[in-house]
Design a protein around this motif. Structure first.
Motif, PDB file in Angstrom:
ATOM      1  N   MET A 199       6.415 -11.972  25.309  1.00  0.00           N
ATOM      2  CA  MET A 199       5.690 -12.673  26.614  1.00  0.00           C
ATOM      3  C   MET A 199       4.150 -12.989  26.635  1.00  0.00           C
ATOM      4  O   MET A 199       3.719 -13.870  26.813  1.00  0.00           O
ATOM      5  N   CYS A 200       3.586 -11.654  25.855  1.00  0.00           N
ATOM      6  CA  CYS A 200       2.136 -11.751  25.834  1.00  0.00           C
ATOM      7  C   CYS A 200       1.718 -12.943  24.677  1.00  0.00           C
ATOM      8  O   CYS A 200       0.906 -13.435  24.997  1.00  0.00           O
ATOM      9  N   LYS A 201       2.649 -13.038  23.725  1.00  0.00           N
ATOM     10  CA  LYS A 201       2.186 -13.893  22.709  1.00  0.00           C
ATOM     11  C   LYS A 201       2.363 -15.535  23.276  1.00  0.00           C
ATOM     12  O   LYS A 201       1.563 -16.427  23.237  1.00  0.00           O
ATOM     13  N   GLU A 202       3.488 -15.691  24.120  1.00  0.00           N
ATOM     14  CA  GLU A 202       3.789 -16.871  24.716  1.00  0.00           C
ATOM     15  C   GLU A 202       2.484 -17.255  25.794  1.00  0.00           C
ATOM     16  O   GLU A 202       2.195 -18.412  25.832  1.00  0.00           O
ATOM     17  N   ILE A 203       2.326 -16.148  26.644  1.00  0.00           N
ATOM     18  CA  ILE A 203       0.932 -16.640  27.656  1.00  0.00           C
ATOM     19  C   ILE A 203      -0.087 -16.695  26.731  1.00  0.00           C
ATOM     20  O   ILE A 203      -0.863 -17.769  27.100  1.00  0.00           O
ATOM     21  N   ILE A 204      -0.703 -15.963  25.767  1.00  0.00           N
ATOM     22  CA  ILE A 204      -1.914 -16.211  25.313  1.00  0.00           C
ATOM     23  C   ILE A 204      -1.828 -17.509  24.396  1.00  0.00           C
ATOM     24  O   ILE A 204      -2.938 -18.064  24.495  1.00  0.00           O
ATOM     25  N   ASN A 205      -0.871 -17.675  23.493  1.00  0.00           N
ATOM     26  CA  ASN A 205      -0.835 -19.135  22.602  1.00  0.00           C
ATOM     27  C   ASN A 205      -0.633 -20.132  23.258  1.00  0.00           C
ATOM     28  O   ASN A 205      -1.312 -21.225  23.095  1.00  0.00           O
ATOM     29  N   LYS A 206       0.391 -20.220  24.380  1.00  0.00           N
ATOM     30  CA  LYS A 206       0.579 -21.780  24.796  1.00  0.00           C
ATOM     31  C   LYS A 206       0.028 -21.823  26.147  1.00  0.00           C
ATOM     32  O   LYS A 206      -0.398 -22.927  26.528  1.00  0.00           O
ATOM     33  N   HIS A 207      -0.630 -20.744  27.027  1.00  0.00           N
ATOM     34  CA  HIS A 207      -1.314 -21.182  28.094  1.00  0.00           C
ATOM     35  C   HIS A 207      -2.624 -20.928  28.162  1.00  0.00           C
ATOM     36  O   HIS A 207      -3.354 -21.314  29.260  1.00  0.00           O
ATOM     37  N   MET A 208      -2.953 -20.033  27.236  1.00  0.00           N
ATOM     38  CA  MET A 208      -4.626 -19.855  27.239  1.00  0.00           C
ATOM     39  C   MET A 208      -5.169 -20.093  26.040  1.00  0.00           C
ATOM     40  O   MET A 208      -6.506 -19.796  25.920  1.00  0.00           O
ATOM     41  N   ASN A 209      -4.670 -20.904  25.148  1.00  0.00           N
ATOM     42  CA  ASN A 209      -5.278 -21.417  24.116  1.00  0.00           C
ATOM     43  C   ASN A 209      -6.057 -20.424  23.255  1.00  0.00           C
ATOM     44  O   ASN A 209      -6.959 -20.353  22.686  1.00  0.00           O
ATOM     45  N   GLY A 210      -5.287 -19.338  22.849  1.00  0.00           N
ATOM     46  CA  GLY A 210      -5.810 -18.146  22.483  1.00  0.00           C
ATOM     47  C   GLY A 210      -4.804 -17.640  21.328  1.00  0.00           C
ATOM     48  O   GLY A 210      -3.853 -18.153  20.947  1.00  0.00           O
ATOM     49  N   GLU A 211      -5.037 -16.480  20.734  1.00  0.00           N
ATOM     50  CA  GLU A 211      -4.323 -15.730  19.720  1.00  0.00           C
ATOM     51  C   GLU A 211      -4.388 -14.354  19.986  1.00  0.00           C
ATOM     52  O   GLU A 211      -5.150 -13.663  20.586  1.00  0.00           O
ATOM     53  N   ILE A 212      -3.077 -13.867  19.510  1.00  0.00           N
ATOM     54  CA  ILE A 212      -2.806 -12.088  19.828  1.00  0.00           C
ATOM     55  C   ILE A 212      -2.202 -11.607  18.341  1.00  0.00           C
ATOM     56  O   ILE A 212      -1.236 -12.212  18.003  1.00  0.00           O
ATOM     57  N   ASN A 213      -2.888 -10.672  18.127  1.00  0.00           N
ATOM     58  CA  ASN A 213      -2.492 -10.053  16.719  1.00  0.00           C
ATOM     59  C   ASN A 213      -2.468  -8.425  17.006  1.00  0.00           C
ATOM     60  O   ASN A 213      -3.245  -7.771  17.810  1.00  0.00           O
ATOM     61  N   ILE A 214      -1.486  -7.921  15.963  1.00  0.00           N
ATOM     62  CA  ILE A 214      -1.344  -6.416  16.071  1.00  0.00           C
ATOM     63  C   ILE A 214      -1.679  -5.640  14.765  1.00  0.00           C
ATOM     64  O   ILE A 214      -1.005  -6.351  13.794  1.00  0.00           O
ATOM     65  N   LEU A 215      -2.521  -4.793  14.422  1.00  0.00           N
ATOM     66  CA  LEU A 215      -2.507  -4.228  13.152  1.00  0.00           C
ATOM     67  C   LEU A 215      -2.746  -2.632  13.415  1.00  0.00           C
ATOM     68  O   LEU A 215      -3.301  -2.325  14.753  1.00  0.00           O
ATOM     69  N   ASN A 216      -2.516  -1.953  12.461  1.00  0.00           N
ATOM     70  CA  ASN A 216      -3.051  -0.361  12.487  1.00  0.00           C
ATOM     71  C   ASN A 216      -4.313  -0.297  11.769  1.00  0.00           C
ATOM     72  O   ASN A 216      -4.884  -1.081  11.130  1.00  0.00           O
ATOM     73  N   GLU A 217      -4.865   0.509  12.190  1.00  0.00           N
ATOM     74  CA  GLU A 217      -6.420   0.928  12.277  1.00  0.00           C
ATOM     75  C   GLU A 217      -6.987   2.522  12.270  1.00  0.00           C
ATOM     76  O   GLU A 217      -6.672   2.919  13.264  1.00  0.00           O
ATOM     77  N   ASP A 218      -7.667   2.515  11.241  1.00  0.00           N
ATOM     78  CA  ASP A 218      -8.125   3.961  11.189  1.00  0.00           C
ATOM     79  C   ASP A 218      -9.651   3.793  11.892  1.00  0.00           C
ATOM     80  O   ASP A 218     -10.355   2.862  11.700  1.00  0.00           O
ATOM     81  N   PHE A 219     -10.125   4.793  12.779  1.00  0.00           N
ATOM     82  CA  PHE A 219     -11.300   4.845  13.377  1.00  0.00           C
ATOM     83  C   PHE A 219     -11.736   6.153  13.732  1.00  0.00           C
ATOM     84  O   PHE A 219     -11.297   7.064  13.680  1.00  0.00           O
ATOM     85  N   GLU A 220     -13.167   6.283  13.920  1.00  0.00           N
ATOM     86  CA  GLU A 220     -13.787   7.695  14.471  1.00  0.00           C
ATOM     87  C   GLU A 220     -14.107   7.655  15.952  1.00  0.00           C
ATOM     88  O   GLU A 220     -14.367   6.578  16.451  1.00  0.00           O
ATOM     89  N   TYR A 221     -13.864   8.691  16.620  1.00  0.00           N
ATOM     90  CA  TYR A 221     -14.306   8.983  18.034  1.00  0.00           C
ATOM     91  C   TYR A 221     -14.853  10.526  17.969  1.00  0.00           C
ATOM     92  O   TYR A 221     -13.949  11.318  17.550  1.00  0.00           O
ATOM     93  N   LYS A 222     -15.962  10.675  18.440  1.00  0.00           N
ATOM     94  CA  LYS A 222     -16.466  12.221  18.530  1.00  0.00           C
ATOM     95  C   LYS A 222     -16.244  12.726  17.125  1.00  0.00           C
ATOM     96  O   LYS A 222     -16.083  13.922  17.294  1.00  0.00           O
ATOM     97  N   ASN A 223     -16.626  12.311  16.130  1.00  0.00           N
ATOM     98  CA  ASN A 223     -16.680  12.810  14.722  1.00  0.00           C
ATOM     99  C   ASN A 223     -15.417  13.068  14.275  1.00  0.00           C
ATOM    100  O   ASN A 223     -15.057  13.954  13.236  1.00  0.00           O
ATOM    101  N   LYS A 224     -14.505  12.463  14.728  1.00  0.00           N
ATOM    102  CA  LYS A 224     -13.002  12.951  14.283  1.00  0.00           C
ATOM    103  C   LYS A 224     -12.433  11.378  14.106  1.00  0.00           C
ATOM    104  O   LYS A 224     -12.420  10.646  14.786  1.00  0.00           O
ATOM    105  N   THR A 225     -11.530  11.618  12.896  1.00  0.00           N
ATOM    106  CA  THR A 225     -10.766  10.278  12.542  1.00  0.00           C
ATOM    107  C   THR A 225      -9.326  10.192  13.101  1.00  0.00           C
ATOM    108  O   THR A 225      -8.693  11.076  13.241  1.00  0.00           O
TER     109      THR A 225
END
Length: 257
Positions: A199-225
Protein backbone atom coordinates in the motif's frame (compact mmCIF):
# COMPACT_ATOMS: atom_id res chain seq x y z
CA UNK A 1 -19.61 -14.81 -13.13
CA UNK A 2 -16.07 -13.62 -13.79
CA UNK A 3 -17.10 -9.98 -13.26
CA UNK A 4 -18.83 -10.88 -10.00
CA UNK A 5 -15.82 -12.87 -8.79
CA UNK A 6 -13.54 -9.94 -9.67
CA UNK A 7 -15.74 -7.55 -7.68
CA UNK A 8 -15.81 -9.87 -4.67
CA UNK A 9 -12.02 -10.27 -4.79
CA UNK A 10 -11.58 -6.50 -4.94
CA UNK A 11 -13.99 -6.03 -2.03
CA UNK A 12 -12.15 -8.63 0.05
CA UNK A 13 -8.80 -7.00 -0.71
CA UNK A 14 -10.16 -3.56 0.21
CA UNK A 15 -11.57 -4.83 3.51
CA UNK A 16 -8.24 -6.46 4.32
CA UNK A 17 -6.43 -3.20 3.55
CA UNK A 18 -8.78 -1.24 5.81
CA UNK A 19 -8.38 -3.81 8.60
CA UNK A 20 -4.61 -3.45 8.33
CA UNK A 21 -4.78 0.34 8.61
CA UNK A 22 -7.27 0.22 11.50
CA UNK A 23 -5.38 -2.25 13.69
CA UNK A 24 -2.95 0.21 15.33
CA UNK A 25 -5.44 3.07 15.99
CA UNK A 26 -7.95 0.61 17.45
CA UNK A 27 -5.21 -0.73 19.71
CA UNK A 28 -4.44 2.85 20.81
CA UNK A 29 -8.12 3.48 21.63
CA UNK A 30 -8.37 0.22 23.58
CA UNK A 31 -5.21 0.91 25.61
CA UNK A 32 -6.27 4.49 26.40
CA UNK A 33 -9.79 3.48 27.47
CA UNK A 34 -8.60 0.51 29.54
CA UNK A 35 -5.92 2.60 31.24
CA UNK A 36 -8.42 5.28 32.24
CA UNK A 37 -10.90 2.65 33.47
CA UNK A 38 -8.34 0.96 35.73
CA UNK A 39 -7.10 4.26 37.18
CA UNK A 40 -10.68 5.42 37.76
CA UNK A 41 -11.50 2.22 39.70
CA UNK A 42 -8.57 2.93 42.03
CA UNK A 43 -9.42 6.67 42.19
CA UNK A 44 -6.04 7.43 40.66
CA UNK A 45 -7.09 9.14 37.44
CA UNK A 46 -5.86 12.72 37.26
CA UNK A 47 -7.48 15.36 35.04
CA UNK A 48 -4.29 15.55 32.96
CA UNK A 49 -4.28 11.79 32.31
CA UNK A 50 -8.00 11.84 31.53
CA UNK A 51 -7.76 14.58 28.92
CA UNK A 52 -4.60 13.03 27.45
CA UNK A 53 -6.42 9.71 27.00
CA UNK A 54 -9.48 11.43 25.49
CA UNK A 55 -7.20 13.31 23.10
CA UNK A 56 -5.60 10.04 21.92
CA UNK A 57 -9.04 8.51 21.37
CA UNK A 58 -10.36 11.53 19.44
CA UNK A 59 -7.31 11.65 17.16
CA UNK A 60 -7.47 7.92 16.52
CA UNK A 61 -11.19 7.97 15.67
CA UNK A 62 -10.63 10.89 13.28
CA UNK A 63 -7.86 8.92 11.59
CA UNK A 64 -10.17 5.89 11.26
CA UNK A 65 -12.85 8.05 9.65
CA UNK A 66 -10.37 9.64 7.25
CA UNK A 67 -8.98 6.22 6.34
CA UNK A 68 -12.43 5.08 5.19
CA UNK A 69 -12.65 8.15 2.94
CA UNK A 70 -9.13 7.52 1.62
CA UNK A 71 -9.89 3.93 0.64
CA UNK A 72 -13.25 4.88 -0.84
CA UNK A 73 -11.52 7.40 -3.07
CA UNK A 74 -8.30 5.43 -3.49
CA UNK A 75 -8.72 4.79 -7.21
CA UNK A 76 -10.33 8.14 -7.95
CA UNK A 77 -8.35 10.58 -10.06
CA UNK A 78 -9.58 13.50 -7.96
CA UNK A 79 -7.59 13.93 -4.77
CA UNK A 80 -8.20 16.47 -2.02
CA UNK A 81 -4.81 17.99 -1.37
CA UNK A 82 -3.83 20.51 1.28
CA UNK A 83 -0.77 22.40 2.40
CA UNK A 84 0.87 20.30 5.09
CA UNK A 85 3.92 20.56 7.32
CA UNK A 86 6.06 17.43 7.18
CA UNK A 87 7.01 17.68 10.85
CA UNK A 88 3.32 17.86 11.79
CA UNK A 89 2.54 14.78 9.68
CA UNK A 90 5.29 12.78 11.43
CA UNK A 91 4.02 13.87 14.85
CA UNK A 92 0.46 12.82 13.99
CA UNK A 93 1.67 9.39 12.89
CA UNK A 94 3.75 8.98 16.06
CA UNK A 95 0.82 10.10 18.18
CA UNK A 96 -1.38 7.44 16.56
CA UNK A 97 1.21 4.86 17.60
CA UNK A 98 0.26 5.72 21.18
CA UNK A 99 2.64 4.44 23.84
CA UNK A 100 3.75 1.37 21.90
CA UNK A 101 7.25 2.77 21.41
CA UNK A 102 7.54 3.56 25.13
CA UNK A 103 6.21 0.14 26.11
CA UNK A 104 8.79 -1.56 23.90
CA UNK A 105 11.57 0.82 25.06
CA UNK A 106 12.10 2.17 21.56
CA UNK A 107 13.77 5.56 21.22
CA UNK A 108 12.81 7.81 18.30
CA UNK A 109 15.50 10.24 17.13
CA UNK A 110 14.25 12.94 14.76
CA UNK A 111 16.12 15.30 12.47
CA UNK A 112 13.40 17.00 10.42
CA UNK A 113 13.56 20.21 8.40
CA UNK A 114 10.55 22.52 8.52
CA UNK A 115 9.07 21.99 5.06
CA UNK A 116 5.55 22.79 3.90
CA UNK A 117 4.13 21.41 0.68
CA UNK A 118 0.91 20.50 -1.09
CA UNK A 119 0.09 16.81 -0.71
CA UNK A 120 -2.32 14.16 0.61
CA UNK A 121 -1.92 14.34 4.37
CA UNK A 122 -3.82 11.28 5.53
CA UNK A 123 -2.35 9.01 2.88
CA UNK A 124 1.13 10.17 3.89
CA UNK A 125 0.24 9.43 7.53
CA UNK A 126 -0.74 5.91 6.42
CA UNK A 127 2.71 5.47 4.86
CA UNK A 128 4.47 6.60 8.05
CA UNK A 129 2.23 4.37 10.17
CA UNK A 130 3.05 1.27 8.10
CA UNK A 131 6.79 1.98 8.28
CA UNK A 132 6.67 2.67 12.04
CA UNK A 133 4.67 -0.49 12.76
CA UNK A 134 7.15 -2.63 10.80
CA UNK A 135 10.09 -1.04 12.67
CA UNK A 136 8.36 -1.55 16.02
CA UNK A 137 7.60 -5.21 15.27
CA UNK A 138 11.24 -5.81 14.30
CA UNK A 139 12.66 -4.00 17.34
CA UNK A 140 10.37 -5.54 19.94
CA UNK A 141 12.33 -8.80 19.72
CA UNK A 142 15.67 -7.08 20.35
CA UNK A 143 17.01 -7.61 23.88
CA UNK A 144 18.19 -4.52 25.77
CA UNK A 145 17.52 -0.80 25.58
CA UNK A 146 19.44 0.00 22.38
CA UNK A 147 16.36 0.10 20.18
CA UNK A 148 16.33 3.08 17.85
CA UNK A 149 14.23 4.55 15.06
CA UNK A 150 15.85 7.43 13.20
CA UNK A 151 13.73 9.86 11.17
CA UNK A 152 15.73 12.15 8.85
CA UNK A 153 13.79 14.43 6.50
CA UNK A 154 15.24 17.19 4.38
CA UNK A 155 14.82 19.02 1.10
CA UNK A 156 17.42 18.57 -1.62
CA UNK A 157 17.04 20.58 -4.82
CA UNK A 158 13.46 19.85 -5.96
CA UNK A 159 13.11 16.69 -3.89
CA UNK A 160 11.89 15.88 -0.39
CA UNK A 161 13.97 13.05 1.07
CA UNK A 162 12.46 10.96 3.88
CA UNK A 163 14.80 8.43 5.53
CA UNK A 164 13.49 6.17 8.28
CA UNK A 165 15.83 3.52 9.67
CA UNK A 166 15.90 1.20 12.65
CA UNK A 167 18.53 -0.75 14.57
CA UNK A 168 16.79 -4.12 14.31
CA UNK A 169 19.47 -5.88 12.25
CA UNK A 170 17.97 -5.52 8.79
CA UNK A 171 16.02 -7.78 6.46
CA UNK A 172 17.38 -11.05 5.10
CA UNK A 173 19.00 -10.43 1.72
CA UNK A 174 17.15 -13.31 0.06
CA UNK A 175 13.74 -11.72 0.73
CA UNK A 176 14.41 -7.97 0.74
CA UNK A 177 13.45 -7.72 -2.95
CA UNK A 178 10.02 -9.18 -2.17
CA UNK A 179 8.88 -6.81 0.60
CA UNK A 180 6.72 -4.69 -1.72
CA UNK A 181 4.88 -7.68 -3.17
CA UNK A 182 1.23 -7.93 -2.05
CA UNK A 183 0.59 -10.47 0.73
CA UNK A 184 4.30 -11.16 1.29
CA UNK A 185 5.05 -11.07 5.01
CA UNK A 186 7.58 -12.51 7.43
CA UNK A 187 5.15 -12.20 10.34
CA UNK A 188 2.67 -14.75 11.61
CA UNK A 189 -0.69 -14.58 9.80
CA UNK A 190 -2.32 -13.23 12.98
CA UNK A 191 0.12 -10.28 13.05
CA UNK A 192 0.64 -9.34 9.43
CA UNK A 193 -1.23 -9.38 6.13
CA UNK A 194 1.63 -8.49 3.82
CA UNK A 195 -0.12 -5.52 2.27
CA UNK A 196 1.33 -2.67 4.36
CA UNK A 197 4.40 -1.93 2.24
CA UNK A 198 2.48 -2.74 -0.92
CA UNK A 199 0.00 0.00 0.00
CA UNK A 200 2.89 2.37 0.75
CA UNK A 201 4.30 1.81 -2.71
CA UNK A 202 0.89 2.33 -4.34
CA UNK A 203 0.37 5.60 -2.46
CA UNK A 204 3.87 7.01 -3.02
CA UNK A 205 4.29 5.93 -6.65
CA UNK A 206 0.80 6.50 -8.01
CA UNK A 207 -0.62 9.30 -5.90
CA UNK A 208 2.41 11.37 -4.89
CA UNK A 209 4.72 11.10 -7.88
CA UNK A 210 7.46 9.65 -5.71
CA UNK A 211 9.53 6.57 -5.04
CA UNK A 212 9.98 4.28 -2.05
CA UNK A 213 12.90 1.92 -1.53
CA UNK A 214 14.09 -0.39 1.24
CA UNK A 215 17.65 -1.51 1.89
CA UNK A 216 19.89 -2.70 4.70
CA UNK A 217 22.41 -0.23 6.05
CA UNK A 218 25.23 -0.12 8.60
CA UNK A 219 25.49 3.12 10.57
CA UNK A 220 27.02 4.59 13.71
CA UNK A 221 25.29 6.18 16.66
CA UNK A 222 27.05 7.25 19.85
CA UNK A 223 30.29 5.58 18.70
CA UNK A 224 28.58 2.24 18.23
CA UNK A 225 27.85 0.44 14.95
CA UNK A 226 24.35 -0.79 14.19
CA UNK A 227 22.70 -2.55 11.28
CA UNK A 228 19.11 -1.97 10.31
CA UNK A 229 16.51 -1.38 7.64
CA UNK A 230 16.45 1.95 5.82
CA UNK A 231 13.18 2.98 4.19
CA UNK A 232 13.71 5.90 1.81
CA UNK A 233 10.84 7.90 0.36
CA UNK A 234 11.63 10.47 -2.33
CA UNK A 235 8.93 12.94 -3.33
CA UNK A 236 9.70 14.59 -6.66
CA UNK A 237 9.03 17.94 -8.30
CA UNK A 238 9.09 20.09 -5.18
CA UNK A 239 9.15 23.76 -6.18
CA UNK A 240 8.82 27.07 -4.37
CA UNK A 241 5.85 29.27 -5.15
CA UNK A 242 6.58 32.96 -5.56
CA UNK A 243 3.42 34.14 -3.82
CA UNK A 244 3.28 32.03 -0.67
CA UNK A 245 6.79 30.69 -0.33
CA UNK A 246 5.27 27.25 0.24
CA UNK A 247 6.61 24.08 -1.34
CA UNK A 248 4.56 22.03 -3.75
CA UNK A 249 4.81 18.33 -4.46
CA UNK A 250 3.68 17.58 -7.99
CA UNK A 251 1.00 14.91 -8.10
CA UNK A 252 0.56 12.95 -11.31
CA UNK A 253 -3.22 12.69 -11.19
CA UNK A 254 -3.68 16.44 -10.62
CA UNK A 255 -1.06 17.87 -12.97
CA UNK A 256 0.07 20.27 -10.22
CA UNK A 257 2.48 22.90 -11.54
Amino acid sequence: ILIQQSRMASMGEMLENIAHQWRQPLSTISVAASGMEVKKEFSNLSDEEFFEGINHIKKSTLYLSNTIDDFRNFFSKKKNTSTININSVVEKALDLMGNTFVQNRIQVIKNIEEVEFLSLENELIQVFMNIFVNAKDALRHIVGDEKYIFIDIYKKDNYLIINIKDSAGGIKENIIDKVFEPYFTTKHQTQGTGIGLFMCKEIINKHMNGEINILNEDFEYKNKTYKGTLTRVTLKNIIKTKLTGNLIVGIKTMNVR
